[in-house]
Design a protein around this motif. Structure first.
Motif, PDB file in Angstrom:
ATOM      1  N   ILE A 214       0.715  -1.338  -0.241  1.00  0.00           N
ATOM      2  CA  ILE A 214       0.156   0.109   0.014  1.00  0.00           C
ATOM      3  C   ILE A 214       1.069   1.176  -0.337  1.00  0.00           C
ATOM      4  N   SER A 215       1.949   1.655   0.493  1.00  0.00           N
ATOM      5  CA  SER A 215       2.605   3.013   0.954  1.00  0.00           C
ATOM      6  C   SER A 215       3.762   1.698   0.403  1.00  0.00           C
ATOM      7  N   ASP A 216       3.755   1.894  -1.157  1.00  0.00           N
ATOM      8  CA  ASP A 216       4.541   1.376  -1.854  1.00  0.00           C
ATOM      9  C   ASP A 216       6.213   1.799  -1.516  1.00  0.00           C
ATOM     10  N   GLY A 217       6.349   0.528  -0.514  1.00  0.00           N
ATOM     11  CA  GLY A 217       7.675   0.640  -0.313  1.00  0.00           C
ATOM     12  C   GLY A 217       8.123   0.838   0.839  1.00  0.00           C
ATOM     13  N   LYS A 218       7.319   2.121   1.329  1.00  0.00           N
ATOM     14  CA  LYS A 218       7.928   3.314   2.482  1.00  0.00           C
ATOM     15  C   LYS A 218       7.899   2.950   4.176  1.00  0.00           C
ATOM     16  N   GLU A 219       6.769   1.601   4.095  1.00  0.00           N
ATOM     17  CA  GLU A 219       6.149   1.721   5.486  1.00  0.00           C
ATOM     18  C   GLU A 219       6.288   0.133   6.334  1.00  0.00           C
ATOM     19  N   GLU A 220       6.552   0.211   7.271  1.00  0.00           N
ATOM     20  CA  GLU A 220       7.093  -1.342   7.723  1.00  0.00           C
ATOM     21  C   GLU A 220       5.965  -1.405   8.812  1.00  0.00           C
ATOM     22  N   GLY A 275       9.289   1.500  13.188  1.00  0.00           N
ATOM     23  CA  GLY A 275       9.311   1.463  14.494  1.00  0.00           C
ATOM     24  C   GLY A 275       8.426   2.188  15.439  1.00  0.00           C
ATOM     25  N   GLU A 276       7.383   3.308  14.492  1.00  0.00           N
ATOM     26  CA  GLU A 276       6.991   4.453  15.788  1.00  0.00           C
ATOM     27  C   GLU A 276       5.645   4.283  16.367  1.00  0.00           C
ATOM     28  N   ASN A 277       4.514   4.241  17.538  1.00  0.00           N
ATOM     29  CA  ASN A 277       2.917   3.424  17.842  1.00  0.00           C
ATOM     30  C   ASN A 277       2.586   4.145  16.654  1.00  0.00           C
ATOM     31  N   SER A 278       1.918   3.329  16.193  1.00  0.00           N
ATOM     32  CA  SER A 278       0.727   3.944  15.349  1.00  0.00           C
ATOM     33  C   SER A 278      -0.267   4.969  15.898  1.00  0.00           C
ATOM     34  N   ARG A 279      -0.252   4.874  16.907  1.00  0.00           N
ATOM     35  CA  ARG A 279      -1.850   5.256  17.702  1.00  0.00           C
ATOM     36  C   ARG A 279      -1.502   7.215  17.623  1.00  0.00           C
ATOM     37  N   SER A 280      -0.416   6.795  18.657  1.00  0.00           N
ATOM     38  CA  SER A 280       0.461   8.080  18.541  1.00  0.00           C
ATOM     39  C   SER A 280       1.190   9.049  17.389  1.00  0.00           C
ATOM     40  N   PHE A 281       1.735   7.912  16.910  1.00  0.00           N
ATOM     41  CA  PHE A 281       3.082   9.068  15.765  1.00  0.00           C
ATOM     42  C   PHE A 281       2.172   8.664  14.756  1.00  0.00           C
ATOM     43  N   ALA A 282       1.387   7.446  13.870  1.00  0.00           N
ATOM     44  CA  ALA A 282       0.768   7.801  12.441  1.00  0.00           C
ATOM     45  C   ALA A 282      -0.252   8.942  12.232  1.00  0.00           C
ATOM     46  N   SER A 283       0.585   9.324  10.671  1.00  0.00           N
ATOM     47  CA  SER A 283      -0.688  10.279  10.228  1.00  0.00           C
ATOM     48  C   SER A 283      -2.160   9.449   9.654  1.00  0.00           C
ATOM     49  N   GLN A 284      -3.622  10.008   9.941  1.00  0.00           N
ATOM     50  CA  GLN A 284      -4.613   9.565   9.410  1.00  0.00           C
ATOM     51  C   GLN A 284      -4.939   8.859   8.125  1.00  0.00           C
ATOM     52  N   GLY A 285      -3.858   9.018   7.230  1.00  0.00           N
ATOM     53  CA  GLY A 285      -3.800   8.491   6.251  1.00  0.00           C
ATOM     54  C   GLY A 285      -3.103   6.982   6.040  1.00  0.00           C
ATOM     55  N   GLN A 286      -2.066   7.094   7.224  1.00  0.00           N
ATOM     56  CA  GLN A 286      -0.855   5.732   7.609  1.00  0.00           C
ATOM     57  C   GLN A 286      -2.339   4.392   8.931  1.00  0.00           C
ATOM     58  N   GLN A 287      -3.015   5.635   9.592  1.00  0.00           N
ATOM     59  CA  GLN A 287      -3.573   4.415  10.197  1.00  0.00           C
ATOM     60  C   GLN A 287      -5.069   3.916   9.107  1.00  0.00           C
ATOM     61  N   ARG A 288      -5.407   4.649   8.871  1.00  0.00           N
ATOM     62  CA  ARG A 288      -6.278   3.834   7.298  1.00  0.00           C
ATOM     63  C   ARG A 288      -5.494   2.351   7.199  1.00  0.00           C
ATOM     64  N   SER A 289      -4.061   3.038   6.600  1.00  0.00           N
ATOM     65  CA  SER A 289      -3.493   2.016   5.840  1.00  0.00           C
ATOM     66  C   SER A 289      -3.162   0.947   6.682  1.00  0.00           C
ATOM     67  N   ALA A 290      -2.637   0.686   7.759  1.00  0.00           N
ATOM     68  CA  ALA A 290      -2.921   0.645   8.660  1.00  0.00           C
ATOM     69  C   ALA A 290      -3.887  -0.951   9.113  1.00  0.00           C
ATOM     70  N   LYS A 324      -6.369   5.752  -4.300  1.00  0.00           N
ATOM     71  CA  LYS A 324      -5.482   4.203  -4.784  1.00  0.00           C
ATOM     72  C   LYS A 324      -5.811   3.313  -3.335  1.00  0.00           C
ATOM     73  N   ARG A 325      -6.084   3.373  -1.903  1.00  0.00           N
ATOM     74  CA  ARG A 325      -6.508   2.732  -1.471  1.00  0.00           C
ATOM     75  C   ARG A 325      -7.877   2.006  -1.644  1.00  0.00           C
ATOM     76  N   ARG A 326      -8.614   2.477  -1.970  1.00  0.00           N
ATOM     77  CA  ARG A 326     -10.294   1.794  -3.182  1.00  0.00           C
ATOM     78  C   ARG A 326      -9.277   1.032  -3.859  1.00  0.00           C
ATOM     79  N   THR A 327      -8.570   1.287  -4.493  1.00  0.00           N
ATOM     80  CA  THR A 327      -7.702   0.400  -5.968  1.00  0.00           C
ATOM     81  C   THR A 327      -7.582  -0.573  -4.854  1.00  0.00           C
ATOM     82  N   PHE A 328      -6.754  -0.464  -4.144  1.00  0.00           N
ATOM     83  CA  PHE A 328      -5.839  -1.549  -3.838  1.00  0.00           C
ATOM     84  C   PHE A 328      -7.046  -2.728  -3.213  1.00  0.00           C
ATOM     85  N   VAL A 329      -8.103  -2.676  -2.847  1.00  0.00           N
ATOM     86  CA  VAL A 329      -8.878  -2.675  -1.696  1.00  0.00           C
ATOM     87  C   VAL A 329      -9.168  -3.450  -2.685  1.00  0.00           C
ATOM     88  N   ILE A 330      -9.693  -3.309  -3.831  1.00  0.00           N
ATOM     89  CA  ILE A 330     -11.259  -3.671  -5.084  1.00  0.00           C
ATOM     90  C   ILE A 330      -9.523  -5.319  -5.263  1.00  0.00           C
TER      91      ILE A 330
END
Length: 368
Positions: A214-220, A275-290, A324-330
């Motif tokens: 989803i993140s094009d290799g940018k997020e673990e 490596g960062e807690n998604s609840r505290s440090f992730a953006s709204q978009g990153q949280q949706r992707s997670a 982008k995320r909609r296409t990924f889900v489909i």
């Protein structure tokens, strides 16, 4: 696994319906408050034994009716099956393949679903209870004994809490009885802990891969089980001893609180991105992707453990996602059975194999 047919009488705003589904992607579309989610709710009940919207079954009864009845026909790798549930007053009637069953646990495990709704963002944004609930629901579909183990654990917890509450109020309590309930809790906890860890290990593998794409290799994405005991323990007896030690060493604090402060009912999942807690440090978009990664991975784990994909229930989530995320889900749900609710029936929904319009609790097929 696919659901072939869903029937309902006096369920929510549905007076009567009989909906047939395609093995592929099924779209239920219509304006708000017409009954799209009601169909998903009825189907979901057969996988979990309860609604995902309310714990009060009286709310499921159509206004003016005495009770409701819901029914599904489904197919899995072993053949055709059916489940029926009726609620009238205080009476609950359940059937599996036409035969009466007495307990909800006899129904759960036969039919499996993955539910994805806008509320799933709570898995990351809210407290540990949301993440435990997610893990309990997911694990119970893969491990048939999980639900009973957790129910038995909660009964032991209630008894232990009763002793602690009385002790807080100054009443006499028997430390031997308290320790006995601690040991009972720890016995159940050792099984629950192992099931959760096994499930989370698989979920971590699949969700990590999906998040990477989803993140094009940018997020673990990384998942960690957090408890009050040594998280490297694997032997059941060692886990049991660790929970007993934890409970016995906390008695004074728990008496002061009047409740059990430690155990699998307080454990949590840590969801990290890079490596960062998604609840505290992730953006709204990153949280949706997670969350998206977790829900798609849930289906993959189900297939890996149970041997086949569950039915995917998507409740008005595509409109919440960017293109982008909609296409990924489909792309991720192709070749699986999916039931999607949406207010739209436009070009974004042309991928659906079956289209049904929902108006005032009535379901009219327009394609498929």
């Amino acid at each position: 696994m696919i659901v072939k047919r869903f029937c309902a009488e006096n369920f929510r705003n549905i007076e009567k319906c009989d909906i047939s589904f395609s093995p592929g992607i099924n779209l239920l579309h219509g304006k708000n408050a017409q009954g799209k989610t009601n169909a998903l709710e009825g189907i979901y009940i057969f996988s979990r034994g309860r609604s995902f919207r309310t714990s009060d079954e009286k709310e499921l009864v159509k206004n003016g009716a005495e009770g409701f009845r819901i029914f599904i026909e489904y197919e899995d790798s072993s053949g055709d099956g059916s489940l029926e549930y009726a609620f009238f007053g205080r009476e609950r009637r359940r059937k599996k393949n036409g035969y009466k069953i007495s307990k909800v646990t006899e129904m759960i495990g036969s039919f499996k679903t993955v539910l994805f709704s806008p509320d799933d963002l709570k898995i990351i944004k809210d407290g540990p209870e949301e993440r435990r609930s997610f893990l309990n629901i997911a694990a119970s579909q893969c491990f048939p004994s999980y639900l009973k183990l957790y129910a038995d654990y909660k009964k032991a917890l209630e008894n232990r809490n009763c002793i602690l509450k009385n002790a807080k109020s100054g009443f006499y309590f028997d430390i031997g009885e308290l320790n006995s309930w601690s040991e009972t809790m720890a016995e159940y906890a050792s099984y629950i802990y192992k099931y959760r860890k096994e499930y989370l290990k698989s979920l971590d593998v699949y969700s990590k891969e999906i998040q990477y794409k989803i993140s094009d290799g940018k997020e673990e994405l990384s998942l960690f089980y957090k408890s009050g005991i040594d998280e490297e323990l694997e032997d059941k007896e060692d886990i049991k001893k660790a929970y007993i030690s934890l409970l016995n060493s906390s008695v004074e604090r728990e008496i002061a609180a009047g409740v059990t402060l430690f155990g699998v009912h307080r454990d949590d999942i840590e969801i990290n991105i890079n490596g960062e807690n998604s609840r505290s440090f992730a953006s709204q978009g990153q949280q949706r992707s997670a969350v998206l990664s977790l829900k798609l991975a849930e289906g993959e784990v189900n297939r890996a453990i149970c041997g086949e994909y569950p039915v995917y229930l998507l409740d008005d989530v595509l409109s919440e996602l960017d293109e982008k995320r909609r296409t990924f889900v489909i792309n991720g749900i192709k070749e699986k059975q999916v039931i999607i609710t949406s207010c739209e029936n436009d070009e974004n929904m042309k991928f659906a194999d079956s289209v049904t319009e929902v108006v005032g609790g009535n379901y009219v097929s327009s394609r498929g």
